[in-house]
Design a protein around this motif. Structure first.
Motif, PDB file in Angstrom:
ATOM      1  N   GLU A   1      36.738  10.107 -43.725  1.00 22.96           N
ATOM      2  CA  GLU A   1      38.109   9.381 -44.715  1.00 22.96           C
ATOM      3  C   GLU A   1      38.602   8.602 -43.557  1.00 22.96           C
ATOM      4  O   GLU A   1      38.601   8.559 -42.659  1.00 22.96           O
ATOM      5  CB  GLU A   1      39.270  10.183 -44.722  1.00 22.96           C
ATOM      6  CG  GLU A   1      38.318  10.572 -45.782  1.00 22.96           C
ATOM      7  CD  GLU A   1      39.518  12.382 -46.818  1.00 22.96           C
ATOM      8  OE1 GLU A   1      40.716  11.615 -46.643  1.00 22.96           O
ATOM      9  OE2 GLU A   1      38.896  13.710 -47.147  1.00 22.96           O
TER      10      GLU A   1
ATOM     11  N   ARG B   1      43.129   5.136 -49.401  1.00 24.84           N
ATOM     12  CA  ARG B   1      42.363   5.958 -48.932  1.00 24.84           C
ATOM     13  C   ARG B   1      40.924   6.900 -49.189  1.00 24.84           C
ATOM     14  O   ARG B   1      40.871   6.902 -50.355  1.00 24.84           O
ATOM     15  CB  ARG B   1      43.499   7.622 -48.914  1.00 24.84           C
ATOM     16  CG  ARG B   1      42.627   8.952 -47.985  1.00 24.84           C
ATOM     17  CD  ARG B   1      43.360   9.363 -47.153  1.00 24.84           C
ATOM     18  NE  ARG B   1      42.870  10.591 -46.177  1.00 24.84           N
ATOM     19  CZ  ARG B   1      44.086  11.398 -46.164  1.00 24.84           C
ATOM     20  NH1 ARG B   1      44.869  11.789 -45.768  1.00 24.84           N
ATOM     21  NH2 ARG B   1      43.293  12.682 -45.191  1.00 24.84           N
TER      22      ARG B   1
ATOM     23  N   ALA C   1      36.555   7.762 -48.977  1.00 22.74           N
ATOM     24  CA  ALA C   1      35.487   9.131 -48.183  1.00 22.74           C
ATOM     25  C   ALA C   1      34.275   8.336 -48.305  1.00 22.74           C
ATOM     26  O   ALA C   1      33.733   7.675 -49.186  1.00 22.74           O
ATOM     27  CB  ALA C   1      35.552  10.371 -48.961  1.00 22.74           C
TER      28      ALA C   1
ATOM     29  N   ASP D   1      29.720   9.762 -47.408  1.00 23.15           N
ATOM     30  CA  ASP D   1      28.302  10.577 -47.312  1.00 23.15           C
ATOM     31  C   ASP D   1      27.749   9.758 -47.163  1.00 23.15           C
ATOM     32  O   ASP D   1      27.254   9.269 -48.137  1.00 23.15           O
ATOM     33  CB  ASP D   1      28.879  11.349 -49.169  1.00 23.15           C
ATOM     34  CG  ASP D   1      27.918  12.264 -49.088  1.00 23.15           C
ATOM     35  OD1 ASP D   1      27.023  12.140 -47.732  1.00 23.15           O
ATOM     36  OD2 ASP D   1      28.007  12.988 -49.790  1.00 23.15           O
TER      37      ASP D   1
ATOM     38  N   VAL E   1      39.326   8.048 -53.134  1.00 20.43           N
ATOM     39  CA  VAL E   1      40.197   9.498 -52.792  1.00 20.43           C
ATOM     40  C   VAL E   1      41.182   9.752 -53.233  1.00 20.43           C
ATOM     41  O   VAL E   1      42.471  10.154 -53.807  1.00 20.43           O
ATOM     42  CB  VAL E   1      40.222   9.877 -51.421  1.00 20.43           C
ATOM     43  CG1 VAL E   1      40.863  11.421 -50.922  1.00 20.43           C
ATOM     44  CG2 VAL E   1      39.110  10.698 -50.521  1.00 20.43           C
TER      45      VAL E   1
END
Length: 403
Positions: free
Chosen positions: A126, A170, A172, A174, A183
């Motif tokens: 993050e 914020r 994230a 992957d 987020v």
């Protein structure tokens, strides 16, 4: 084409590592916006140059534990993860990035930020970003026309007409699914819009503080309510007057520090109840349940006095109220003020009838309430104290002590 280069040097100036951007991110004319303010900024710095400010890297985050570097390109609206050993770009997020991006609603978007600053890693995957929201290609083309300009002896500054604010974001990542997603996002009032610079930091407890140079303001926001819980604006800034900013003060970034390391209990509603006691010292009353006897464990979160960039060694000591050390536990404090959890086994430490604890950071400790709350007369007092080695830098060829 102006090239950004990363160079790591020792305290005596010896080069240890060097990374050139152009071989890894080759110039692509179609990626570059050539906005008038970007051309003007380069001309002001290098009047005789015809070079193009291709990437304009404005922030570097060195992940010591993972041995990689994150760099943010303002002009490409993209930040990159760079492997220090190989020099390869592992992945990238943004307008020219390699990952698919989705907003908070799950819809795919061309970029999660525009001309951003201050990319910081705040979790295993993050990141926190100050999204200036400047030259957002999804906005109307007339956004950014000048409203008024102020001339000083050094330069002329113009306030941009804008109906949008800047964002604290914020997101994230992957890397396996090759995706990046929102987020959390907070949009400032339009008056706080910052076309240049800016900063965002996560605080102990999860609040986010943003630095908005356009109005010389620090704003602390509480996710997920998005309520402003604290703010500080410089006296005489354009935030507090109808006049344009005169250039006398320009808040580029900010960092909050604590006087003492912070230890706070985590409320487990089956055993523990936490109530605010005093905002100035962030004390909290923690009441242990008596339904099935005292709980066997107490979980706490810990933070260092400042958001260090590396995992730091520390020691949590458990003392009796009289000062006797009952237990000492080594801990590894997470970087960038990520909460470091620890579960303390209370078996063998509790006496019969213990009912009330008080935790606080006014002395860098959490300790039991001597008097109790009147529900039970017998109180067993313990004190938790987090000790962090002093930060030191050793001059010369000896490596810096990051403890």
């Amino acid at each position: 084409v102006a090239e950004d280069v990363l160079i790591e040097v020792t305290l005596d100036g010896r080069r240890l590592w060097e990374w050139h951007l152009l071989p890894r991110i080759p110039y692509n004319r179609s990626w570059f916006g050539f906005f008038p303010d970007e051309v003007r900024d380069l001309k002001q710095r290098f009047p005789n140059s015809t070079a193009v400010d291709w990437t304009h890297v404005n922030s570097i985050y060195w992940d010591y534990d993972e041995d990689c570097v994150y760099i943010n390109s303002r002009h490409l609206d993209t930040f990159y993860k760079v492997d220090r050993k190989s020099g390869d770009v592992v992945w990238s997020v943004g307008r020219t990035g390699s990952l698919r991006q989705t907003n908070v609603s799950g819809h795919q978007v061309p970029s999660l930020f525009w001309h951003a600053h201050a990319v910081t890693k705040v979790g295993p995957a993050e990141f926190l970003v100050f999204d200036n929201n400047n030259h957002n290609l999804q906005h109307p083309p007339d956004l950014g026309t000048t409203r008024s300009c102020t001339t000083t002896k050094r330069e002329t500054k113009c306030v941009l007409a804008n109906t949008y604010g800047s964002h604290l974001v914020r997101l994230a990542v992957d890397p396996h699914r090759r995706t990046a997603s929102d987020v959390w996002r907070w949009e400032s009032p339009a008056a706080y819009f910052a076309p240049y610079h800016g900063d965002a930091d996560v605080l102990p407890g999860g609040n986010i503080v943003g630095t908005f140079p356009g109005r010389d303001c620090l704003v602390e926001v509480h996710p997920p309510s998005n309520a402003i819980v604290w703010q500080l604006c410089a006296r005489g800034s354009s935030r507090n007057s109808s006049k344009s900013q005169d250039g006398s003060l320009f808040a580029l970034e900010s960092t909050r520090v604590l006087r003492w390391p912070l230890v706070m209990p985590v409320a487990d509603r089956s055993h523990v109840d936490v109530h605010p006691l005093h905002n100035s010292t962030r004390l909290a009353r923690v009441t242990l349940s008596h339904a099935n006897g005292p709980p066997p464990n107490l979980t706490v979160h810990m933070w260092n006095t400042f958001p260090q960039r590396y995992t730091a060694n520390a020691t949590l000591g458990i003392f009796s109220k009289g000062g006797q050390l009952l237990r000492s536990t080594p801990v590894r404090l997470q970087p960038d003020w990520r909460p470091t959890p620890l579960t303390i086994a209370l078996t063998g430490l509790l006496g019969a009838g213990m009912d009330t604890w008080v935790a606080g950071n006014s002395t860098g400790s959490a300790e039991a309430d001597e008097a109790g709350d009147g529900a039970c007369g017998n109180v067993y007092a313990l004190r938790l104290q987090l000790q962090v080695p002093q930060f030191q830098v050793k001059r010369g060829p000896v490596a810096a002590d990051r403890g």
